[in-house]
Design a protein around this motif. Structure first.
Motif, PDB file in Angstrom:
ATOM      1  N   ASP A 164      45.652  48.966  39.438  1.00 52.06           N
ATOM      2  CA  ASP A 164      45.935  47.696  38.736  1.00 52.06           C
ATOM      3  C   ASP A 164      47.189  47.827  37.877  1.00 52.06           C
ATOM      4  O   ASP A 164      47.958  46.865  37.742  1.00 52.06           O
ATOM      5  CB  ASP A 164      44.742  47.295  37.858  1.00 52.06           C
ATOM      6  CG  ASP A 164      43.472  47.155  38.674  1.00 52.06           C
ATOM      7  OD1 ASP A 164      43.476  46.389  39.642  1.00 52.06           O
ATOM      8  OD2 ASP A 164      42.481  47.840  38.349  1.00 52.06           O
ATOM      9  N   LEU A 167      50.014  47.285  40.318  1.00 52.19           N
ATOM     10  CA  LEU A 167      50.120  45.914  40.850  1.00 52.19           C
ATOM     11  C   LEU A 167      50.577  44.938  39.765  1.00 52.19           C
ATOM     12  O   LEU A 167      51.455  44.098  39.997  1.00 52.19           O
ATOM     13  CB  LEU A 167      48.768  45.470  41.422  1.00 52.19           C
ATOM     14  CG  LEU A 167      48.308  46.252  42.660  1.00 52.19           C
ATOM     15  CD1 LEU A 167      46.841  45.980  42.954  1.00 52.19           C
ATOM     16  CD2 LEU A 167      49.172  45.892  43.865  1.00 52.19           C
ATOM     17  N   THR A 171      54.533  43.718  39.218  1.00 49.07           N
ATOM     18  CA  THR A 171      54.739  42.273  39.349  1.00 49.07           C
ATOM     19  C   THR A 171      55.402  41.724  38.088  1.00 49.07           C
ATOM     20  O   THR A 171      56.292  40.870  38.158  1.00 49.07           O
ATOM     21  CB  THR A 171      53.396  41.556  39.609  1.00 49.07           C
ATOM     22  OG1 THR A 171      52.815  42.124  40.787  1.00 49.07           O
ATOM     23  CG2 THR A 171      53.588  40.070  39.829  1.00 49.07           C
ATOM     24  N   SER A 226      51.012  41.950  46.247  1.00 45.58           N
ATOM     25  CA  SER A 226      50.441  42.436  44.986  1.00 45.58           C
ATOM     26  C   SER A 226      49.381  41.464  44.470  1.00 45.58           C
ATOM     27  O   SER A 226      48.320  41.886  43.979  1.00 45.58           O
ATOM     28  CB  SER A 226      51.534  42.607  43.932  1.00 45.58           C
ATOM     29  OG  SER A 226      52.476  43.547  44.366  1.00 45.58           O
ATOM     30  N   GLU A 230      45.507  42.468  44.138  1.00 44.25           N
ATOM     31  CA  GLU A 230      44.872  42.373  42.821  1.00 44.25           C
ATOM     32  C   GLU A 230      43.670  41.423  42.895  1.00 44.25           C
ATOM     33  O   GLU A 230      42.637  41.666  42.252  1.00 44.25           O
ATOM     34  CB  GLU A 230      45.884  41.892  41.777  1.00 44.25           C
ATOM     35  CG  GLU A 230      45.394  41.916  40.337  1.00 44.25           C
ATOM     36  CD  GLU A 230      44.855  43.271  39.873  1.00 44.25           C
ATOM     37  OE1 GLU A 230      45.337  44.313  40.337  1.00 44.25           O
ATOM     38  OE2 GLU A 230      43.914  43.269  39.047  1.00 44.25           O
ATOM     39  N   TRP A 251      48.722  44.731  54.370  1.00 41.77           N
ATOM     40  CA  TRP A 251      49.440  45.243  53.190  1.00 41.77           C
ATOM     41  C   TRP A 251      50.722  45.942  53.607  1.00 41.77           C
ATOM     42  O   TRP A 251      51.787  45.738  53.004  1.00 41.77           O
ATOM     43  CB  TRP A 251      48.545  46.205  52.384  1.00 41.77           C
ATOM     44  CG  TRP A 251      49.353  46.917  51.322  1.00 41.77           C
ATOM     45  CD1 TRP A 251      49.905  48.149  51.408  1.00 41.77           C
ATOM     46  CD2 TRP A 251      49.780  46.388  50.060  1.00 41.77           C
ATOM     47  NE1 TRP A 251      50.630  48.446  50.279  1.00 41.77           N
ATOM     48  CE2 TRP A 251      50.562  47.384  49.436  1.00 41.77           C
ATOM     49  CE3 TRP A 251      49.562  45.176  49.403  1.00 41.77           C
ATOM     50  CZ2 TRP A 251      51.146  47.203  48.178  1.00 41.77           C
ATOM     51  CZ3 TRP A 251      50.144  45.006  48.141  1.00 41.77           C
ATOM     52  CH2 TRP A 251      50.919  45.998  47.544  1.00 41.77           C
TER      53      TRP A 251
END
Lengths: 833, 103
Positions: A164, A167, A171, A226, A230, A251
């Protein structure tokens, strides 16, 4: 504006008062491109140092077999963070910073098109990068490799917050990349010195035009990937889970759709720097200007046709392999065109050797080797043989260090005098270069050999009987030599700032416009903006500079305390309008902090809090334009040189409109990636057999679209009425209400989707409907914003920007709803006969 | 002059835009044809290949400027870019004629 000419000193003081960044805490309010460009570069170099330190740990671990220096868990975090930091926190932001600092000066502008957006992007970069580094210090760094492959990065196999952090942190950082991409694209096209047509631009601007175009199209697939991953990790929507109709290969496609163009996104700005530096030291103009433009365009497109060469071993049919293999080999040709143009420029000029040229030599040597191993890796049988070995590690470092770090160092030595106002004494520069050059080749050339001997990448240790021992030890030895070289460069730069000798304008006898500014440059760059009547890489800055400083040129005066610069016709460079740029403000900082609250809430699983962070960000964005604009039509105003032009708000082709068109292209790329993802899963993913069709209310979909299309129509009519001088308020309100109604319909449709966690089909339907719902909301917001600006007096038949934006976003929402609802319906019917 | 510049700029990216579209179409036809076992899959791919080469060839062989217009930097760069796009199209898509499509 004064009718009588003022002295250069007074003009300087007046301009400085308008454009300057205040000292102390006021620095945080800066929106100036010179300040922010330098900040970007300093932060990027700090991350480079962190990434370099991590590489030292990697090489210390691999120096000897059976090493117990760091365990595998920490090692996984370290190599993941090394790649992540170098790619996302160093390379991209470093060239962004360079371009933000340099581009307006090269093009003859006083700033970038959207100074507040520059500042917002910087804060997002700083905060996002900090999240990643703090997580690493706390032992919770990402540990699935810099490309985060699923299922390793999925919840069952990475249950902590490590993935996390990647991601959400990346981002967050990428906000700065996408804002910079739009800003660079618009600034190049609209903010050049009058007379500088496209064909007169320096090559650096061509390189950045193509690079920013690639970023506009290249980053959205990663951002979408992403978001989807997530969503899978946070809410269990199974986009990548093959047991529930997802596919891990989706992905890989989304990542490498971004990831391979990314290599060229990093290389092209460096190549632009080389195309600027080499002619200076060859003492002649670049050879093959037109061929280089064609080659840059070819590279820009071809680089999007290579992504699957990262996936040759995943089980793809031969025909698809052949497409990507031949495209991968082919991209070497436009690269070679540039290399031969640079060599030809040197061969036909009168080369003078100086420190930047040492790094240019380093670039040629290292990058050509990286390019040749790239052609080897483009061949499927060879690629299969060395897949995931240290050969690939060697190749990528030869390409990225050769194609970015060596040109960057050449650029630093070439342009640092512009920033510091001093020239290097060169006591340390030459040994620093040789340490870097020798250290780099010792470290990475040997990895070709260990790779060919079968050493896999990413292993934390290895047994001693496989013949890799000495090669690894020498590699590690070389890496420490390399680090010493970088430390010397750092010391050299510090010494240059402290002890370097002062110089007068244009110390290298360069021929581009950035050297016509005083050095260090003032906050406004040029006291007057020049007229360019020849190719802008053949100028005489030492002669032009004093004229501009004296106010001879466009806008060589101050007016109403405004930050003014010129807007030009995209093609011809003819003066088109005067752009008034927004002044310094803390708003970008507050907005970035609000954005950070959204990302942190998501990171810590406080999902109830995240929408408040997003809402606060939105509200702050809406405050940005509060006092910007004109409440009266000004008509033509004086721009100097006996010419006149309207203000930007009275020009239909202004930078705000072009930027929103770019944003829509970017958005459409993200949407296309989502459509691709849905179709990919429908066609390719496992576990789609035996699905029962969903009882789908098609009539409700139709009603939602009719409402959206009506709203779009109302926004178009609003614009037409405004153009003819009639009141457009009613139609704007109708557009806003129409899209609110469409939003409600879409929410009802969302409730008709069975549990999205059950299967990827429902998850994709959920994503498609959410996309449309969000865009209906945005369209309503833009129409409402237009109405509000209309009531405040900022809109007239000549000042129509808000209504153009309302029409663009309302039309886009209606247009994208057709394929979104179409694919959702197709998916709902999946499983039927 | 503005119209000529605009045309040259559009021509500069036209060839590779067509190349990109052809790439997406061919890759999509290959994947969907294999997934659903289309009959005459190979001939469909070859037809799409040939169809993609027609606009690429037209762009590559076309005159960069109209009668009476001067040759410019952009128009020459556009010709070279379009010829490169044709070459890329011929080479990259050629495997549809002989390489196994679904294995």
């Amino acid at each position: 504006m004064s009718d009588t000419p003022i002295s250069p000193i007074r003009l300087h003081k007046e301009l400085e008062r308008i454009w300057m960044t205040p000292p102390g805490i006021g620095r945080l309010s800066s929106v100036n491109h010179t300040v922010l460009g330098k900040r970007f570069m300093v932060v990027a170099l700090t991350f480079f140092a962190i990434g370099g330190f991590l590489s030292m740990l990697i090489r210390a671990q691999l120096a000897t077999p059976n090493s117990a220096f760091i365990g595998p868990e920490i090692y996984n975090q370290i190599f993941t963070m090394h790649g992540t930091v170098m790619m996302f926190l160093f390379a991209i932001p470093m060239f962004e910073g360079f371009v933000i600092y340099m581009l307006p000066k090269m093009l003859g502008a006083r700033d970038m098109a959207f100074p507040r957006l520059t500042a917002y992007g910087f804060w997002c970069y700083l905060f996002g990068g900090t999240i990643l580094i703090v997580a690493m210090l706390l032992g919770a760094a990402p540990d699935s490799g810099w490309f985060m492959y699923t299922p390793l990065s999925s919840k069952p196999y990475t249950p902590g917050i490590n993935a996390d952090v990647w991601l959400l942190g990346i981002t967050f950082v990428e906000i700065s990349a996408v804002t910079a991409a739009i800003e660079i694209f618009v600034s190049i096209l609209k903010m050049r010195a009058p007379g500088m047509s496209l064909a007169r631009m320096p090559l650096m601007a061509w390189y950045m035009l193509v690079t920013s175009g690639m970023m506009i199209v290249g980053f959205p697939p990663l951002i979408l990937g992403s978001i989807l991953l997530e969503l899978e990790r946070a809410f269990d929507l199974p986009f990548f889970d093959p047991t529930r109709g997802g596919d891990p290969l989706l992905w890989q496609h989304l990542f490498w759709l971004f990831g391979h163009p990314e290599v060229y996104i990093i290389f092209l700005p460096a190549a632009g720097a080389l195309s600027t530096i080499i002619p200076v030291f060859a003492q002649r103009q670049i050879l093959g200007y037109r061929a280089i433009i064609a080659a840059i365009v070819a590279m820009g497109f071809l680089s999007f046709g290579l992504w699957v060469h990262h996936m040759f071993t995943v089980g793809i049919p031969h025909l698809a392999l052949a497409f990507f293999s031949s495209a991968s080999a082919l991209v070497a040709i436009p690269t070679a065109v540039q290399i031969f143009a640079w060599l030809g420029t040197l061969a036909s000029g009168k080369p003078k050797w100086d420190v930047p040229m040492l790094y240019v030599f380093g670039f040629f040597f290292v990058f050509v080797i990286g390019g040749l191993t790239g052609v080897m890796l483009a061949m499927v049988p060879f690629n299969t043989q060395v897949h995931d070995t240290h050969f690939v590690v060697a190749h990528l470092h030869y390409v990225l260090v050769g194609g970015f770090v060596f040109p960057m160092l050449a650029g630093i030595y070439h342009w640092l005098p512009h920033i510091s106002g001093r020239q290097s004494l060169y006591k340390l520069s030459i040994p620093a270069f040789w340490l870097i050059f020798i250290g780099f080749n010792l470290t990475f050339f040997l990895m070709h050999l260990t790779g060919l001997m079968g050493m896999p990448r990413r292993i934390s240790t290895y047994p001693s009987n496989w013949g890799w021992d000495w090669l690894n030890l020498l590699s590690s030895f070389g890496s420490f030599i390399l680090t010493m070289g970088f430390c010397l460069v750092l010391a050299d730069l510090v010494l240059q700032f402290r002890f370097g000798r002062y110089f007068r304008r244009d110390p290298w006898q360069a021929q581009t416009l950035e050297w016509a500014t005083p050095t260090p440059p003032p906050s406004y760059n040029f006291a007057a903006i020049p007229r360019i009547d020849e190719r802008a890489d053949g100028l005489e800055p030492a002669k032009i500079g004093p004229l501009l400083a004296g106010g001879y040129g466009y806008l060589g005066f101050t007016r109403n305390g405004d930050q003014e610069t010129m807007g030009v016709d995209m093609l011809t460079g003819a003066p088109e309008h005067v752009i008034i740029l927004p002044r310094r403000t803390y708003l970008p900082l507050w907005t970035a902090l609000a954005t950070a609250s959204f990302f942190l809430a998501m990171l810590f699983g406080l999902y109830w809090l995240a929408p408040f962070g997003a809402l606060l960000t939105l509200i702050l964005f809406l405050i940005w334009p509060a006092n910007i604009g004109q409440t009266e039509d000004e008509g033509l105003i004086d721009i100097g040189m006996g010419e006149a032009a309207p203000l930007d708000v009275e020009c239909p082709n202004n930078v705000a409109v072009l930027a929103n068109r770019c944003a829509l292209v970017m958005n459409a790329t993200l949407f296309s990636s989502l459509l691709f993802g849905g179709l990919f899963l429908l066609v390719v993913a496992p576990n789609w057999e035996g699905l029962v069709p969903i009882d789908w209310p098609v009539w409700l979909s139709g009603l939602a679209w009719i409402l959206s299309a009506s709203a779009a129509g109302a926004s178009w009519l609003a614009r037409q009425r405004n153009l003819s001088g009639q009141n457009a308020g009613g139609f704007l309100l109708a557009a806003a209400l129409g899209h609110v109604a469409a939003l409600v319909m879409l929410i009802v449709l969302l409730t008709a989707v069975p549990n999205p966690t059950d299967h990827a089909r429902q998850a994709v339907m959920f994503a498609l409907l959410s996309f449309s719902a969000i865009h209906c909301g945005l369209a309503a917001l833009l129409a409402g914003h237009g109405f509000w600006r209309l009531t405040q007096g900022y809109v007239s038949a000549r000042r129509q920007t808000e209504l153009v934006l309302a029409w663009l976003w309302n039309g886009y929402a209606a247009a994208t709803m057709i394929p979104a609802l179409g694919l959702a319906t197709l998916l709902a019917w999946a499983g039927g006969t | 002059m503005v119209r000529q510049d605009l045309r040259a700029l559009l021509l500069l990216i036209a060839g590779f835009t067509v190349w990109s579209l052809a790439f997406v179409v061919l890759y999509g036809l290959q994947a969907i044809g294999c997934a659903y076992g289309w009959p005459n899959h190979r001939w469909l791919l070859i037809g799409a290949y040939v169809a993609s080469l027609i606009p690429l060839a037209w762009l590559a062989m076309g005159k960069p400027v109209r009668e009476g217009e001067p040759t410019t930097t952009l128009s020459i760069a556009a010709v070279w870019a379009n010829r490169a796009a044709l070459g890329a199209g011929i080479l990259v898509f050629l495997p549809v004629t002989f390489v196994s499509a679904c294995i």
